[in-house]
Design an enzyme around this catalytic site. Sequence first.
Site, PDB file in Angstrom:
ATOM      1  N   CYS A 142      49.112   4.664 131.848  1.00  0.00           N
ATOM      2  CA  CYS A 142      48.233   4.617 133.004  1.00  0.00           C
ATOM      3  C   CYS A 142      47.889   3.164 133.287  1.00  0.00           C
ATOM      4  O   CYS A 142      48.121   2.285 132.477  1.00  0.00           O
ATOM      5  CB  CYS A 142      46.957   5.411 132.744  1.00  0.00           C
ATOM      6  SG  CYS A 142      47.249   7.090 132.164  1.00  0.00           S
ATOM      7  N   ARG A 155      54.922   1.712 136.203  1.00  0.00           N
ATOM      8  CA  ARG A 155      54.677   2.385 134.930  1.00  0.00           C
ATOM      9  C   ARG A 155      54.806   3.900 135.048  1.00  0.00           C
ATOM     10  O   ARG A 155      55.001   4.587 134.051  1.00  0.00           O
ATOM     11  CB  ARG A 155      53.257   2.062 134.430  1.00  0.00           C
ATOM     12  CG  ARG A 155      53.083   0.647 133.907  1.00  0.00           C
ATOM     13  CD  ARG A 155      51.623   0.364 133.646  1.00  0.00           C
ATOM     14  NE  ARG A 155      51.426  -0.875 132.911  1.00  0.00           N
ATOM     15  CZ  ARG A 155      51.062  -0.943 131.638  1.00  0.00           C
ATOM     16  NH1 ARG A 155      50.868   0.164 130.956  1.00  0.00           N
ATOM     17  NH2 ARG A 155      50.881  -2.099 131.040  1.00  0.00           N
ATOM     18  N   TRP A 168      48.610   9.097 134.521  1.00  0.00           N
ATOM     19  CA  TRP A 168      49.732   9.930 134.115  1.00  0.00           C
ATOM     20  C   TRP A 168      49.133  11.068 133.319  1.00  0.00           C
ATOM     21  O   TRP A 168      48.514  10.862 132.278  1.00  0.00           O
ATOM     22  CB  TRP A 168      50.707   9.113 133.276  1.00  0.00           C
ATOM     23  CG  TRP A 168      51.967   9.833 132.908  1.00  0.00           C
ATOM     24  CD1 TRP A 168      53.105   9.945 133.658  1.00  0.00           C
ATOM     25  CD2 TRP A 168      52.231  10.530 131.685  1.00  0.00           C
ATOM     26  NE1 TRP A 168      54.059  10.666 132.975  1.00  0.00           N
ATOM     27  CE2 TRP A 168      53.553  11.043 131.764  1.00  0.00           C
ATOM     28  CE3 TRP A 168      51.477  10.777 130.537  1.00  0.00           C
ATOM     29  CZ2 TRP A 168      54.130  11.779 130.736  1.00  0.00           C
ATOM     30  CZ3 TRP A 168      52.046  11.515 129.514  1.00  0.00           C
ATOM     31  CH2 TRP A 168      53.355  12.004 129.615  1.00  0.00           C
ATOM     32  N   ASN A 170      42.461   4.866 129.763  1.00  0.00           N
ATOM     33  CA  ASN A 170      43.819   5.084 129.264  1.00  0.00           C
ATOM     34  C   ASN A 170      43.717   5.542 127.823  1.00  0.00           C
ATOM     35  O   ASN A 170      42.872   5.043 127.071  1.00  0.00           O
ATOM     36  CB  ASN A 170      44.641   3.798 129.307  1.00  0.00           C
ATOM     37  CG  ASN A 170      44.987   3.371 130.710  1.00  0.00           C
ATOM     38  OD1 ASN A 170      44.760   4.105 131.662  1.00  0.00           O
ATOM     39  ND2 ASN A 170      45.539   2.171 130.837  1.00  0.00           N
ATOM     40  N   GLY A 171      44.581   6.464 127.422  1.00  0.00           N
ATOM     41  CA  GLY A 171      44.572   6.917 126.039  1.00  0.00           C
ATOM     42  C   GLY A 171      44.236   8.390 125.933  1.00  0.00           C
ATOM     43  O   GLY A 171      44.202   9.122 126.925  1.00  0.00           O
ATOM     44  N   GLU A 195      72.455   7.275 124.585  1.00  0.00           N
ATOM     45  CA  GLU A 195      71.769   6.553 125.661  1.00  0.00           C
ATOM     46  C   GLU A 195      72.280   6.994 127.026  1.00  0.00           C
ATOM     47  O   GLU A 195      71.508   7.140 127.973  1.00  0.00           O
ATOM     48  CB  GLU A 195      71.955   5.041 125.475  1.00  0.00           C
ATOM     49  CG  GLU A 195      71.426   4.166 126.601  1.00  0.00           C
ATOM     50  CD  GLU A 195      69.927   4.260 126.822  1.00  0.00           C
ATOM     51  OE1 GLU A 195      69.457   3.722 127.836  1.00  0.00           O
ATOM     52  OE2 GLU A 195      69.227   4.879 126.001  1.00  0.00           O
ATOM     53  N   LYS A 205      69.914   8.664 129.970  1.00  0.00           N
ATOM     54  CA  LYS A 205      69.806   8.130 131.326  1.00  0.00           C
ATOM     55  C   LYS A 205      70.054   9.230 132.362  1.00  0.00           C
ATOM     56  O   LYS A 205      69.365   9.322 133.370  1.00  0.00           O
ATOM     57  CB  LYS A 205      70.803   6.980 131.538  1.00  0.00           C
ATOM     58  CG  LYS A 205      70.405   5.696 130.890  1.00  0.00           C
ATOM     59  CD  LYS A 205      69.162   5.098 131.544  1.00  0.00           C
ATOM     60  CE  LYS A 205      68.442   4.144 130.630  1.00  0.00           C
ATOM     61  NZ  LYS A 205      67.669   4.787 129.555  1.00  0.00           N
ATOM     62  N   GLU A 219      67.033  11.505 132.462  1.00  0.00           N
ATOM     63  CA  GLU A 219      65.818  10.875 132.980  1.00  0.00           C
ATOM     64  C   GLU A 219      65.756  10.861 134.496  1.00  0.00           C
ATOM     65  O   GLU A 219      64.702  11.120 135.081  1.00  0.00           O
ATOM     66  CB  GLU A 219      65.719   9.430 132.461  1.00  0.00           C
ATOM     67  CG  GLU A 219      65.276   9.298 131.026  1.00  0.00           C
ATOM     68  CD  GLU A 219      65.191   7.842 130.609  1.00  0.00           C
ATOM     69  OE1 GLU A 219      64.169   7.443 130.058  1.00  0.00           O
ATOM     70  OE2 GLU A 219      66.176   7.093 130.835  1.00  0.00           O
ATOM     71  N   HIS A 271      81.779  21.887 115.197  1.00  0.00           N
ATOM     72  CA  HIS A 271      80.679  22.444 114.409  1.00  0.00           C
ATOM     73  C   HIS A 271      79.602  23.048 115.301  1.00  0.00           C
ATOM     74  O   HIS A 271      78.464  23.219 114.857  1.00  0.00           O
ATOM     75  CB  HIS A 271      80.089  21.377 113.496  1.00  0.00           C
ATOM     76  CG  HIS A 271      81.055  20.873 112.468  1.00  0.00           C
ATOM     77  ND1 HIS A 271      81.441  21.615 111.376  1.00  0.00           N
ATOM     78  CD2 HIS A 271      81.746  19.706 112.384  1.00  0.00           C
ATOM     79  CE1 HIS A 271      82.314  20.930 110.656  1.00  0.00           C
ATOM     80  NE2 HIS A 271      82.520  19.769 111.247  1.00  0.00           N
ATOM     81  N   LYS A 328      56.645   4.328 132.510  1.00  0.00           N
ATOM     82  CA  LYS A 328      57.396   3.178 132.024  1.00  0.00           C
ATOM     83  C   LYS A 328      56.905   2.721 130.657  1.00  0.00           C
ATOM     84  O   LYS A 328      57.685   2.529 129.731  1.00  0.00           O
ATOM     85  CB  LYS A 328      57.280   2.025 133.031  1.00  0.00           C
ATOM     86  CG  LYS A 328      58.050   0.770 132.631  1.00  0.00           C
ATOM     87  CD  LYS A 328      59.538   1.024 132.595  1.00  0.00           C
ATOM     88  CE  LYS A 328      60.329  -0.212 132.243  1.00  0.00           C
ATOM     89  NZ  LYS A 328      61.758   0.072 132.082  1.00  0.00           N
TER      90      LYS A 328
END
Length: 640
Positions: free
Chosen positions: A2, A27, A81, A121-122, A513, A517, A520, A536, A635
């Site tokens: 946030c 963010r 957020w 925030n938190g 990765e 991506k 996301e 497997h 972010k």
Amino acid sequence: MCGIVGAVSTRDIVPVLVQGLQRLEYRGYDSCGVAVHGASLDAARPAQLVRARSTARVAELLEQVRTESLQGATGIAHTRWATHGAPAVHNAHPHFSHGPGGADADAASPARPGRVALVHNGIIENYEALRAQLQARGYVFASQTDTEVIAHLIDSLYSGDLFAAVQEAVQQLHGAYAIAVVHRDEPHRVVGARAGSPLVLGVGAGGAEHFLASDAMALAGVTDQIVYLEEGDLVDLQLGRYWIVGHAPGRDARQPLTPAERPVRTVHAHSGAAELGPYRHYMQKEIFEQPRAIADTLEGLEAIVPELFDGAHAAAWRSFEAIDSVLILACGTSYYSGCVARYWLESLAGIPTQVEVASEYRYRTSVPNPRTLVVTISQSGETADTLAALRHAQSLGHEHTLTICNVATSAMVRECKLAYITRAGVEIGVASTKAFTAQLAGLFLLTLALAQAKGRLSPEQEAEHLRAMRHLPVALQAVLALEPQVISWAEDFARMENALFLGRGLHYPIALEGALKLKEISYIHAEAYPAGELKHGPLALVTSSMPVVTVAPNDALLEKLKSNMQEVRARGGVLYVLADADTHIESAEGLHVIRMPEHYGALSPLLHVVPLQLLAYHTACARGTDVDKPRNLAKSVTVE
């Protein structure tokens, strides 16, 4: 995660607050708001707090502020957020406390005055117990958030001194917080506090006005004089002065407080409002900035020396000689960079290496080894889980600590003994690209430094590796030229809902990765596996509608990988292969090949990840998603 902005001034501060929020938009957030003290700008105005909140973008909040003519010289602002409570206006910050029985009856109604306004925030872990206590005292809650508890708690403790009320309140909070608070009865005062979440103080020109923010970037263009508040700090902002009190566990609130000295640093923060130029999105721009980001990160590199990791030659060298293993702690994309580094550290430096997800490491029983080098990796240097894992490692007796970080003034850099600062520049897109490749460059340098310290790097090998690293920007430019071919792939992927990514050896983390991506920003379900694991389990998923992306460098595992690819083709799967030029893998029915410009040995992961970034980007564009601000993501993850 946030964003917080606050200010005490003699001018209308609302434009500064909203502009600060705009600089923190990268963010990620789902609501935003601003609150000001009406009498702070004009004593003739009513002595009350007023606010505007929105679940739209900050630009819409600005229009709301203008429509409602919000003005004030003292105020706070926030981008949220969601953690506790859905993204909705009544859950948006700033939160008000109206005193017992005084909550808003209709949270969506026009702003009503309050006694306390607060942004946070938190996460407050004991909010339910505090909420029950406050409800028993007559406080009515208008939201589902943990934040509203703090506002009511401060109101219940207020007896004419906001700083004293905040100081007493934070002693009852368990969890992480950065807060900024204003009170109706003190029109020229903002009080802040932090524990587990970042908060900075900005000193205005001539000391006439002062600011609070969760990130110095929010204050770019307003002030470059920044004080980084430390864990447990409280700060009191008033006209022409500020006062900081350090953490004092168990201090009696009635005892006199002792100011804490914190240095004022000159920080030239990027505003985050960089021009897009010819690019559609910041993510695309940042993908194409990677050659420059790597060049900047490696600027001035002439030799592998301990000074690369701190300014004191002896400190780094002593640590490198003393350690016999490496523990890497990171989250998300940074975790995958650590997974690549494990292959490098064990093969080139001969050092046993463990890579752990930071949020898991701190909660499991581990066996500490005081001769371990603990390496944290974080783009922002404020990632809550990674910071907590670092502190946990330190509590177990790990004294050798090093961070790979993109922000020199971050908590991670301040709390580690050694650091390598990447120079990727500000990364605005939520999905990390250039920060990831810069981390890989820093980790490869660390590998070489440790190999040298352990007597495993000859001068000839050092020279060869340095030549390869200096050539990386040129090699990356050649890979970026493959974009038109990747766009063709993306047209196919845009119609899919699932995908598999395969890699072997140090390219397995690159497959991970690539899958991350795609998830996301395109919202396509994607998974990555070591190619040898196909039979497997994952092979059961392979059909013509499950594209299989394969990273195929010309390394020792190539022939094994070709066999894995045949397993896919035999089941009717469609392969999309990133192949080095000399792998002799040719396009055919159900087999699409993009040929990489050159084989790059140990540094190959830095090149192979770029087409995967482009694939995710162009697939997302084809599907019409919000590339730079994907849903539900932020972010800088500064909450657990």
